[in-house]
Design an enzyme around this catalytic site. Structure first.
Site, short mmCIF file in Angstrom:
data_model
loop_
_atom_site.label_atom_id
_atom_site.label_comp_id
_atom_site.label_asym_id
_atom_site.label_seq_id
_atom_site.Cartn_x
_atom_site.Cartn_y
_atom_site.Cartn_z
N THR A 1 1.21 -1.07 -0.16
CA THR A 1 0.37 0.00 -0.42
C THR A 1 0.86 1.24 -0.24
O THR A 1 2.12 1.40 0.71
CB THR A 1 -0.46 -0.22 1.32
OG1 THR A 1 -1.87 -0.93 1.05
CG2 THR A 1 -1.67 0.72 1.64
N THR B 1 -4.22 1.21 -2.17
CA THR B 1 -3.53 0.52 -2.33
C THR B 1 -4.24 -0.27 -3.65
O THR B 1 -4.96 -0.63 -4.32
CB THR B 1 -3.97 -0.64 -0.74
OG1 THR B 1 -3.69 -1.41 -1.17
CG2 THR B 1 -5.53 -0.64 -1.03
N ASP C 1 -9.61 -9.30 0.81
CA ASP C 1 -9.02 -8.70 1.74
C ASP C 1 -10.84 -8.94 2.97
O ASP C 1 -11.28 -8.29 3.88
CB ASP C 1 -8.73 -6.76 2.49
CG ASP C 1 -7.62 -6.44 2.39
OD1 ASP C 1 -7.18 -7.52 2.61
OD2 ASP C 1 -7.77 -5.04 2.22
N SER D 1 -10.10 -2.78 5.56
CA SER D 1 -9.51 -2.00 5.46
C SER D 1 -8.83 -1.65 6.96
O SER D 1 -8.96 -1.87 8.14
CB SER D 1 -9.37 -1.14 4.63
OG SER D 1 -7.71 -1.12 4.38
N SER D 2 -6.48 -1.58 7.31
CA SER D 2 -6.20 -1.17 7.78
C SER D 2 -5.89 0.09 7.27
O SER D 2 -5.53 0.59 8.29
CB SER D 2 -4.90 -1.93 8.38
OG SER D 2 -5.70 -3.64 9.58
N1 GLY Z 1 -5.43 -3.64 1.72
C1 GLY Z 1 -4.85 -3.20 2.67
C2 GLY Z 1 -5.63 -2.72 3.71
O1 GLY Z 1 -6.65 -2.07 3.00
O2 GLY Z 1 -5.68 -2.62 4.23
#
Ligand code: GLY
Length: 548
Positions: A359, A377, A401, A430-431
């Site tokens: 990301t 990302t 995800d 997501s993070s």
């Molecule tokens: N794909 C990484 C996130 O969205 O956290």
């Protein structure tokens, strides 16, 4: 000989990527590339506002960093103007024909091929920012990116790292664009041009987002997805909508922090961690002491625990009350021991946190306190490795995800989270944690990171080192980091950054210590008390800062 010449040219033209902090007065930016920094500065200098500059910068990343960003990706942004802070969700959405049992029944992959591709939101997101905040014509915002795709740019060490030995993973279109005809990768010092992408960017600049969502570029995306085992259709693109959201807000040692709400877990976990740190009086402990690292690990573990219940919930209010209640967190904090690891029981419906790290993020602020914090990302490096045939657009693998195999025990023998199952129109958890910090209404920091769930721990530690330990911005970013995400029950520490004695004392307190090369990459800007704007980026990865 030709290569030697290019390497020489490279050393003359490209701003070298090393963690060099910047101090400026009007605008400052920190991000993964010198091309982004240049686009931001040029657009701002030419009369654009900070939001125009951000849109132009983001488009350059779709050319220079196709392993992280493309017209086929998605992201989140926090944007601050004189009226306040808004969150924008332009994350990928599940295609209409991909339901909760799709991956189990079909046996298709949520990580590779067209079946991994979520409906992309990148262009819709940038268009929404332009519509709401922009001052320059849209066509001008794509000029830097078009130039880079057309004339080419010199690839860096990171490019090689992201492509080396990977040519076989791509579909034919990707192999033709990102590798030499003999399959070898481009090496630092070589130019790469992307003529097909240039045409896509040129078309988008002339029209607007509609070409991606209801036109020739959309048709290219759908055709490529279908030809690679996916089932996206033109209606999925036509129905894509960005979402304007209210950011998560919380106080942090007298500062006001804004971060990303669901479908990101970031803001909620940061809020919980901030409350727990305060309740446990973490700031009384000395910097990098065993007790401090132990407690920080426990705070992170306790804060991540309910992540397994999170997802793109239509009405999360009931859950938010539970996750963020001060009374509940006070009760919970009493279970954190200063001496020993507390392994809280796993919540019902738990899934492992399994996210890719590929990301990227950039942060911008100006002297007026306006700010943009944007995380973008494709999920994995080059997403699904599927690249569209006509316009050379890398497609994401964001479907991974989601909880793609509900009911099936995961690697820990646990049943996965219900609230993150695949559903039409929903977005995967997501993070990503774009974040803005204020003091008395004035912007003092803008930050974010790449690194999957480690994003959250790293944003937290950067805030902590800067606002509580009072390190300067660069030192706060370069400081050694740890990470804990509740499951697996392990304390991750960065390699060679902690003494073996400290690690052994942490083990004595019950931590299962696991060493990682590095923990996330942070890109941040701040305003010092003397009014100087500062930018710094993580030496753990290539990056650039700049401004004027
Ligand atoms: N794909 C990484 C996130 O969205 O956290």
């Amino acid at each position: 000989m030709v290569k030697v010449f290019f390497v020489f040219l490279f050393s003359l033209i490209v701003v070298p990527s090393f963690a060099q902090p910047t101090q400026t007065q009007k605008i400052v930016v920190s991000g993964p590339s010198a091309h982004l920094v240049k686009a931001v500065k040029d657009v701002y200098r030419d009369g654009g506002n900070i939001f125009d500059a951000a849109v132009a910068g983001a488009f350059t990343l779709s050319v220079t960093h196709p392993y992280f960003v493309s017209l086929g990706c998605g992201g989140f942004a926090l944007l601050k103007d004189q009226s306040g802070v808004q969150a924008l969700d332009f994350r990928e959405t599940a295609p209409s024909k991909v339901g909760s049992n799709f991956y189990v029944k079909s046996g298709l992959s949520p990580t590779k091929t067209g079946s991994a591709v979520g409906v992309p939101g990148f262009v819709a997101g940038l268009w929404a920012i332009h519509q709401k905040y922009g001052s320059l014509p849209w066509i001008d915002l794509l000029k830097p990116a078009i130039k880079l795709a057309d004339r080419g740019f010199i690839v860096s060490g990171q490019w090689l790292k992201q492509t080396e030995d990977l040519s076989e993973n791509f579909n034919l279109s990707g192999r033709r664009i990102f590798f030499h005809s003999d399959g070898t990768p481009y090496v630092p010092g070589e130019f790469i041009r992307q003529k097909k992408l240039k045409e896509a960017l040129r078309l988008v600049s002339r029209k607007n987002k509609t070409l991606v969502y209801d036109g020739v570029i959309g048709q290219d995306i759908v055709k490529t997805v279908k030809a690679n085992k996916g089932i996206m259709n033109v209606e999925d693109l036509r129905n894509y909508r960005v979402r304007w959201l209210k950011p998560v807000q919380f106080s942090f040692n007298g500062y006001k922090v804004y971060s990303m709400p669901l479908p990101s877990s970031g803001g909620i976990i940061l809020n919980r961690a901030s409350q727990l740190m305060e309740k446990k009086k973490l700031k009384k402990l000395s910097l990098y002491s065993v007790s401090e690292l132990h407690l920080l690990g426990e705070v992170l573990s306790f804060s991540f625990r309910p992540r397994s219940q999170m997802g793109d919930l239509p009405d999360p209010s009931r859950y938010l009350k539970k996750w963020l209640s001060g009374t509940k967190l006070t009760k919970l904090s009493s279970r954190i021991s200063l001496q020993k690891v507390t392994n809280l029981p796993v919540l019902k419906d738990t899934m492992p946190v399994r996210e890719s790290n590929e990301t990227t993020h950039f942060s911008i602020m100006n002297h007026l306190g306006e700010a943009v914090s944007m995380t973008l990302t494709l999920n994995g490096n080059f997403g699904s490795f599927v690249v569209t045939d006509k316009y050379g657009i890398v497609l994401n693998n964001q479907m991974d995800d989601f909880n793609t195999h509900p009911g099936k025990p995961n690697q820990f023998g646990l049943i996965q989270g219900r609230n993150n199952k695949v559903q039409t129109g929903r977005r995967p958890l997501s993070s990503m944690s774009p974040t803005i910090v204020e003091k008395n209404g004035k912007t003092v920091m803008v930050l974010g990171a790449s690194g999957g769930p480690m994003i959250i721990s790293s944003v937290l530690q950067t805030l902590y080192r800067y606002f509580i330990n009072e390190l300067n911005l660069d030192a706060a970013i370069q400081a050694p980091r740890i990470h804990h995400q509740f499951l697996p029950r392990a304390l991750f520490v960065e390699k060679n950054r902690f003494s073996p004695v400290v690690l052994s004392l942490l083990r004595k307190r019950g931590h299962r210590v696991k060493v990682r090369d590095s923990i996330a990459k942070v890109y941040a800007v701040s305003k010092r008390k003397d009014g100087i704007l500062e930018g710094a980026f993580d030496a753990r990865e290539e990056g650039a800062t700049g401004g004027f």
